[in-house]
Design an enzyme around this catalytic site. Structure first.
Site, short mmCIF file in Angstrom:
data_model
loop_
_atom_site.label_atom_id
_atom_site.label_comp_id
_atom_site.label_asym_id
_atom_site.label_seq_id
_atom_site.Cartn_x
_atom_site.Cartn_y
_atom_site.Cartn_z
N ASP A 30 -10.62 4.48 -0.30
CA ASP A 30 -11.15 3.47 0.61
C ASP A 30 -12.67 3.37 0.61
OD1 ASP A 30 -8.49 3.50 1.27
OD2 ASP A 30 -8.85 3.28 3.41
N ASP A 75 0.83 -1.20 0.00
CA ASP A 75 0.00 0.00 0.00
C ASP A 75 0.87 1.26 0.00
OD1 ASP A 75 -2.19 1.62 0.29
OD2 ASP A 75 -2.69 0.98 2.32
N GLY A 77 -5.80 3.93 -7.19
CA GLY A 77 -6.36 4.05 -8.53
C GLY A 77 -5.90 5.26 -9.32
C1 GAL Z 1 -5.28 2.48 3.45
C2 GAL Z 1 -5.83 1.36 2.61
C3 GAL Z 1 -6.73 0.52 3.49
C4 GAL Z 1 -5.93 -0.01 4.65
C5 GAL Z 1 -5.23 1.13 5.38
C6 GAL Z 1 -4.29 0.63 6.44
O1 GAL Z 1 -4.47 3.26 2.66
O2 GAL Z 1 -6.54 1.89 1.53
O3 GAL Z 1 -7.30 -0.52 2.74
O4 GAL Z 1 -4.97 -0.93 4.17
O5 GAL Z 1 -4.50 1.94 4.50
O6 GAL Z 1 -3.70 1.67 7.16
#
Ligand code: GAL
Length: 508
Positions: free
Chosen positions: A333, A273, A312
């Site tokens: 999210d 991520d 995305g």
């Molecule tokens: C966001 C991600 C989430 C989750 C979160 C964890 O950026 O989109 O799905 O993984 O971080 O901190």
């Protein structure tokens, strides 16, 4: 009114990973009753704009670039001598893990409003942290090349992920209990195989640079063994940045070491991520950044499904698969509300060209069973993700889910469409007002057809055979109900509840 003085540095303590306090520092530069500045945290530096002082009342905005989109967080506050009481107002649509820290659903109380108390001063711990981050070896990005497919994820990956329900409140015990429940409820046998621990498992690196889990995870290898013994696969989460979105330790500069470590724990799936790497690398470098980890995962010698997330941006669907990714997030999210599910899901049209066996668009994880969706909305969420050939990562507490939730998640005829071997992502065939018709070609020559009612009242929805290019009535099966329907001469109509869906298999 006279403008009070806010110029200079202020420090606030906010709950960080694992609950311990971490500092956020505000540096204000004041001119009369206006100011700008920067906000420093372990996530990096963010701009402060539109600051105003009116007596002891202040407001400003922080420009956050965390979710891959520029978002402005508004702060309102009151100046009381050397104390500044601030309230952060979360804009609609900002999910967990946004700027300011860990959170998530029930995790750190990120949603809605948040009180922060800042005092004049500078943060020594933050300074140290930032200096340490700056000393970390910056990874050399590989030369861009298209990696051959790794042969995994021939159908959209299915499993469970901790984030949507538990945020950063993850533990060895939760993972074991979830593994038990996936097996005992029939979720595993329906196909929900990948059990992924999202953000919040990480501790610190040891002297040698090995990333250790935190105290809630006594032994990752043993945990991986437990998950495998239940007939499941083991997934984990990291970031190409120094910090994950929950401000835990990321893989920045330690990609090879982390990939090898994950493999030694028996990891079968990595969610990678962007988070703080969004501030360290230009958008144009993202393909190489994700390719870097793919190369190390491959070198680690274990088949690992590679799931990347940068929300995305930058037409990710055009390049993600060639970096070695099996799936890539196409959105910010998801939240446990119909508005979010609909906004994300129905916006996926057009991305279908990028998807196929081994390579999937990922409109984020499922919210079914988390309480915010009605039964009809849950079926629509499931049907839409199925039509999209999206990865199906359950995001609820499977230890205590009700029968209705289980039925929506495990309907075999619906899952057969999701997992159809042709691997085609569905697309929008027609839209009329609040009625949307989506189709997904299937391997046996049939179509899955979903008629969605986005309206707030029940509606009659209709499919004309001519819309599918058919000259005579096909065979029609209602997939939710598992029964044949009688096809009319020119088409078929049915009533869909508010936010509901009719899901049919249409066989010419
Ligand atoms: C966001 C991600 C989430 C989750 C979160 C964890 O950026 O989109 O799905 O993984 O971080 O901190």
């Amino acid at each position: 009114m006279f403008a009070a003085g806010i110029n200079g540095s202020w420090v606030a303590q906010r709950p960080g990973p694992g609950g311990q306090a971490t500092d956020t520092q505000f540096n204000f530069v004041q001119e009369g009753d206006a100011f700008t500045g920067t906000m420093l945290s372990t996530m990096g530096s963010q701009k402060i704009v539109n600051g105003r002082i009116d007596g002891d009342a202040i407001t400003f905005e922080v420009i956050a670039n965390m979710m891959g989109q520029e978002r402005r967080m508004t702060y309102q506050g009151k100046l009381e001598g050397d104390t500044l009481r601030l309230t952060m107002l979360m804009p609609a649509g900002v999910g967990p893990g946004g700027p300011g820290g860990p959170g998530g659903p029930g995790g750190g109380g990120m949603r809605g409003q948040r009180e922060i108390v800042a005092r004049r001063g500078v943060s020594e711990s933050l300074k140290k942290q930032m200096e340490a981050d700056a000393r970390r070896p910056k990874p050399t990005l590989p030369e861009r090349k298209a990696l051959a497919p790794n042969g995994l994820a021939q159908t959209p990956p299915m499993g469970w992920n901790s984030w949507n329900k538990f945020g950063t409140r993850v533990s060895d015990q939760l993972v074991r209990e979830t593994a038990d429940a996936l097996a005992s409820t029939g979720m595993r046998d329906a196909g929900y195989i990948y059990l992924t621990i999202d953000d919040g498992w990480q501790g610190a690196r040891d002297e040698a640079g090995n990333l250790r889990p935190n105290e809630r995870f006594p032994d990752m290898k043993a945990l991986g063994d437990y998950v495998h013994a239940k007939g499941l696969k083991f997934g984990i989460y990291s970031s190409p940045g120094p910090r994950t979105c929950g401000r835990f330790e990321g893989s920045y500069g330690y990609e090879a070491r982390d990939a090898a470590m994950f493999a030694s724990w028996g990891v079968d799936f990595l969610k990678y991520d962007l988070c703080s790497a969004g501030q360290m690398f230009a958008e144009a470098d993202q393909p190489r950044l994700f390719q870097l980890m793919a190369e190390h995962l491959r070198a680690a010698g274990r088949p690992i499904v590679y799931s990347i997330s940068q929300y995305g941006r930058a037409n990710v669907q055009d390049w993600a698969a060639s970096t070695g990714a099996n799936m890539w997030r196409t959105t910010f999210d998801i939240r446990d509300q119909w508005a979010s599910v609909a906004q994300i899901g129905f916006a996926q049209n057009g991305l279908e060209k990028a998807a196929g066996p081994g390579r999937w668009n990922d409109p984020d994880m499922l919210e079914i069973g988390n309480g915010g969706l009605s039964a009809d909305e849950s079926r629509s969420h499931m049907a839409l993700w199925t039509m999209l050939a999206a990865p199906l990562m359950a995001g609820n507490d499977v230890r205590s889910m009700g029968k209705e939730t289980l039925e929506v998640l495990t309907n075999r005829e619906v899952l057969a469409v999701s997992q159809d071997a042709l691997g085609r992502q569905g697309y929008r065939l027609a839209q009329e007002g609040e009625a949307e018709t989506w189709v997904k070609p299937l391997k046996d020559g049939a179509w899955a057809v979903a008629l969605f009612n986005r309206g707030n009242a029940p509606a009659e929805l209709k499919l004309a055979w001519s819309a599918l290019g058919l000259k005579k009535p096909p065979k029609v099966r209602d997939l939710w109900q598992g029964r044949e329907l009688t096809a009319g001469a020119g088409g078929l109509a049915g009533t869909a509840a508010a936010h509901g869906v009719l899901l049919w298999k249409v066989t010419p």
